[in-house]
Design an enzyme around this catalytic site. Structure first.
Site, PDB file in Angstrom:
ATOM      1  N   SER A   6     -56.262 -17.800  19.433  1.00  0.00           N
ATOM      2  CA  SER A   6     -56.261 -17.288  18.062  1.00  0.00           C
ATOM      3  C   SER A   6     -55.129 -16.270  17.894  1.00  0.00           C
ATOM      4  O   SER A   6     -54.439 -15.928  18.855  1.00  0.00           O
ATOM      5  CB  SER A   6     -57.610 -16.641  17.747  1.00  0.00           C
ATOM      6  N   PRO A  48     -49.959 -26.024  27.617  1.00  0.00           N
ATOM      7  CA  PRO A  48     -50.977 -25.638  26.628  1.00  0.00           C
ATOM      8  C   PRO A  48     -50.776 -26.318  25.279  1.00  0.00           C
ATOM      9  O   PRO A  48     -51.750 -26.725  24.634  1.00  0.00           O
ATOM     10  CB  PRO A  48     -50.790 -24.114  26.524  1.00  0.00           C
ATOM     11  N   GLU A 106     -74.794   8.475  -0.381  1.00  0.00           N
ATOM     12  CA  GLU A 106     -74.595   7.513   0.700  1.00  0.00           C
ATOM     13  C   GLU A 106     -74.974   8.118   2.049  1.00  0.00           C
ATOM     14  O   GLU A 106     -75.319   7.410   2.983  1.00  0.00           O
ATOM     15  CB  GLU A 106     -73.129   7.065   0.723  1.00  0.00           C
ATOM     16  N   CYS A 134     -60.382   5.141  -2.779  1.00  0.00           N
ATOM     17  CA  CYS A 134     -61.802   4.802  -2.781  1.00  0.00           C
ATOM     18  C   CYS A 134     -62.620   5.938  -2.139  1.00  0.00           C
ATOM     19  O   CYS A 134     -62.789   6.987  -2.732  1.00  0.00           O
ATOM     20  CB  CYS A 134     -62.013   3.462  -2.085  1.00  0.00           C
ATOM     21  N   GLU A 172     -53.563  -0.991  -2.874  1.00  0.00           N
ATOM     22  CA  GLU A 172     -52.827  -1.722  -1.831  1.00  0.00           C
ATOM     23  C   GLU A 172     -52.931  -3.231  -2.004  1.00  0.00           C
ATOM     24  O   GLU A 172     -52.044  -3.977  -1.564  1.00  0.00           O
ATOM     25  CB  GLU A 172     -53.314  -1.319  -0.440  1.00  0.00           C
ATOM     26  N   HIS A 215     -58.444   0.083  -5.133  1.00  0.00           N
ATOM     27  CA  HIS A 215     -57.597  -0.211  -3.973  1.00  0.00           C
ATOM     28  C   HIS A 215     -56.238  -0.738  -4.442  1.00  0.00           C
ATOM     29  O   HIS A 215     -56.030  -1.955  -4.530  1.00  0.00           O
ATOM     30  CB  HIS A 215     -58.272  -1.252  -3.069  1.00  0.00           C
ATOM     31  N   TYR A 249     -63.919  -4.299  12.631  1.00  0.00           N
ATOM     32  CA  TYR A 249     -63.638  -4.548  14.043  1.00  0.00           C
ATOM     33  C   TYR A 249     -63.826  -6.018  14.399  1.00  0.00           C
ATOM     34  O   TYR A 249     -63.257  -6.524  15.366  1.00  0.00           O
ATOM     35  CB  TYR A 249     -64.553  -3.702  14.927  1.00  0.00           C
TER      36      TYR A 249
END
Length: 542
Positions: free
Chosen positions: A13, A189, A404, A380, A516, A514, A54
């Site tokens: 990957s 490979p 929160e 944010c 970005e 956001h 993650y």
């Protein structure tokens, strides 16, 4: 009818299928063609919205509110074509829709199976809502041989037959490792990966071979022979000096030419690469450097902030400087002694995030930037922490915090339970599902006359993409503004704070959305261009 290009990957990957798809899309655009890019993800999540960064990097958000794979960010940044809900599908979403149909009796008593029902659903997704385009590029996530990807490979195999050889081609991205001890590049490979692909009925038309060094002509001949492709269809894909040099590298290797020849379009006009040459020149030959601290929660994995990093680079392009990012874990700033890490930076950015971990460190970073007059950009969650910092230290609201994090004494930031999207009221509950229940997608905001953001945008109304569950409580607006924090952007009805800033600070802006997500290398977002300019100005003072 559009022509279809299916991009698969093998061996390992993270070979850059998404970047290859985006770069190819940009090259086809440069030749005058219209393109659409799509991503098929084999995992069982309905979308990546509830996945940890993650696990899968950042979650990218489209204008229409889809939480998608980060590769759609590559697609948009390279082509400028806005993605939609219909451009990202997962196994989870496919199965969810099939099970709903089965429960309703839509299959009229038939046994529901992977073939034909799952594969038909995948094919319908690939072919639907293509629009008026010349090419649809479909990237299949994962690696050939993965068990969860088999229905997707079978579906595109069938499409290859149904669309015909003149309307569909297969590109396989693979790896050519260089074994230093042996001093050799190994083709085995790649051979095995293509063998695996052919075993399920797909013969690749083009091989994009990722490698660290140039491919020897003898190795190219070997790959072509054993993988049953023309020698000119073995494309070298070496690491480029920057992401935005990749289209130029691939064009030099003849990637787009071979694709068009495969479709019988070998007489297509040469691409106009003026924009990409200019971007590459700006990236590779900056006039200076600025250091920007990103104080976040997931800083050990850069892909968690992929769009953010690229937007900063776009700001660097706009200002002729290289942006050096100093990644800092917010938790360390819960100890004031560690704030020394921010002494040598030219600007501070606190990005979005979820949960209490690191929150106090982000508040400390906002205070440091405010007091030291260092350019600060809160996005944010980063905006919310800046507002909490102002409430505690300027407005006298002791105990100000976010619901929160529990049950604060002053619920300055609270859970959003109702909002309007496309003229319809959306409601959620505290104990409701997490997936897809945030304020997602593009929403309008009105900018205050005379404010810094009004000057930066050059317009009074904007539409920006959101992804959050909590909002700053408008009830505290008057008290906070008396302390110097200006609410310079609000939802059109004046209920939801969208932007805050300090009038007496060189550059201190927090936004609930956001920005970005809408930045492009050839069209940097105005806030990022202005933020990097402020960092450049500050660098002259330190």
């Amino acid at each position: 009818m559009p022509r279809y290009i299916f991009i698969t990957g093998g061996v390992v990957s993270s070979l850059g299928k998404g970047l290859a798809s985006a770069a190819l899309g940009a090259l086809l655009q440069a030749r005058g063609y219209k393109v659409r890019l799509r991503k098929l993800d084999p995992y069982l999540n309905v979308d990546p919205g509830t996945m940890s960064p993650y696990q899968h990097g950042e979650v990218y958000v489209t204008d229409d509110g889809a939480e998608t794979d980060l590769d759609l960010g590559h697609y948009e940044r390279f082509t400028g074509v806005s993605a939609h809900q219909s451009d990202n599908i997962t196994t989870g979403r496919i199965y969810s829709e099939i099970i709903e149909r089965e429960r309703r009796g839509d299959y009229l008593g038939a046994t529901v199976q992977v073939i034909p029902h799952v594969t038909d659903a995948i094919k319908n997704f690939v072919l639907s809502d293509a629009g008026d385009v010349d090419f649809v590029l479909c990237e299949i996530g994962g690696t050939v041989g993965d068990i969860e990807g088999l229905p997707f490979f079978e579906a595109i195999r069938q499409l290859g037959q149904e669309l015909g050889r003149d309307n569909a081609i297969f590109i396989h991205v693979t790896l050519l490792p260089f074994i230093k001890a042996a001093g050799e590049m190994k083709t085995k490979p790649t051979q095995h990966s293509v063998k695996e692909l052919r075993s399920i009925g797909i013969q690749p038309d083009i091989l994009l071979c990722r490698c660290e060094i140039p491919i020897d002509p003898s190795d190219k001949r070997k790959i072509a022979l054993f993988c049953n492709v023309p020698e000119n269809a073995v494309i070298e894909g070496r690491d480029a000096s920057s992401l935005y040099h990749v289209p130029l590298e691939y064009h030099d290797q003849g990637f787009d030419r071979v694709v068009l020849e495969r479709f019988g379009l070998g007489d297509a006009p040469e691409p106009d690469l003026t924009i990409w040459n200019g971007i590459s020149e700006a990236v590779n030959n900056p006039d200076g450097e600025v250091t920007i601290a990103v104080v976040g929660k997931y800083t050990v994995l850069v892909d968690a902030y992929k769009s953010l990093l690229e937007a900063l680079n776009h700001g660097g392009i706009a200002n002729g400087v290289k942006v050096k990012v100093k990644w800092l874990d917010a938790s360390q700033f819960e100890d004031d002694e560690n704030l020394v890490e921010l002494e040598d930076v030219h600007a501070i950015l606190v990005p979005g995030g979820f949960g209490e971990r690191g929150a106090e460190g982000k508040i400390a970073a906002a205070k440091f930037a405010r007091e030291r007059k260092i350019p600060y950009f809160g996005i944010c969650f980063g905006m919310q922490m800046a507002v909490i910092e102002a409430a505690r230290n300027l407005a006298g609201l002791d105990g100000a915090s976010s619901s929160e994090f529990g049950d604060p004494e002053v619920p300055l930031v609270g859970l959003l339970t109702e909002w309007v999207k496309d003229n319809e009221t959306v409601r959620r509950h505290v104990d409701g599902d997490l997936g897809g229940t945030m304020r997602l997608g593009a929403f309008p905001a009105s900018l205050k006359d005379g404010s810094k953001v009004r000057e930066i945008y050059g317009q009074a109304a904007i539409h920006e993409r959101h992804r959050h569950r909590y909002e700053v409580n408008i009830a505290y607006k008057e008290q906070l503004e008396k302390s110097g924090l200006v609410f310079s952007g609000l939802s059109p009805d004046g209920v939801l704070p969208e932007i805050v800033e300090y009038a007496d600070h060189p550059w201190f802006i927090g936004v609930q959305y956001h920005p970005e997500y809408k930045s492009r290398p050839f069209d940097p977002h105005p806030l990022f261009a202005s933020f990097v300019a402020a960092a450049k100005d500050h660098s002259r003072l330190v």
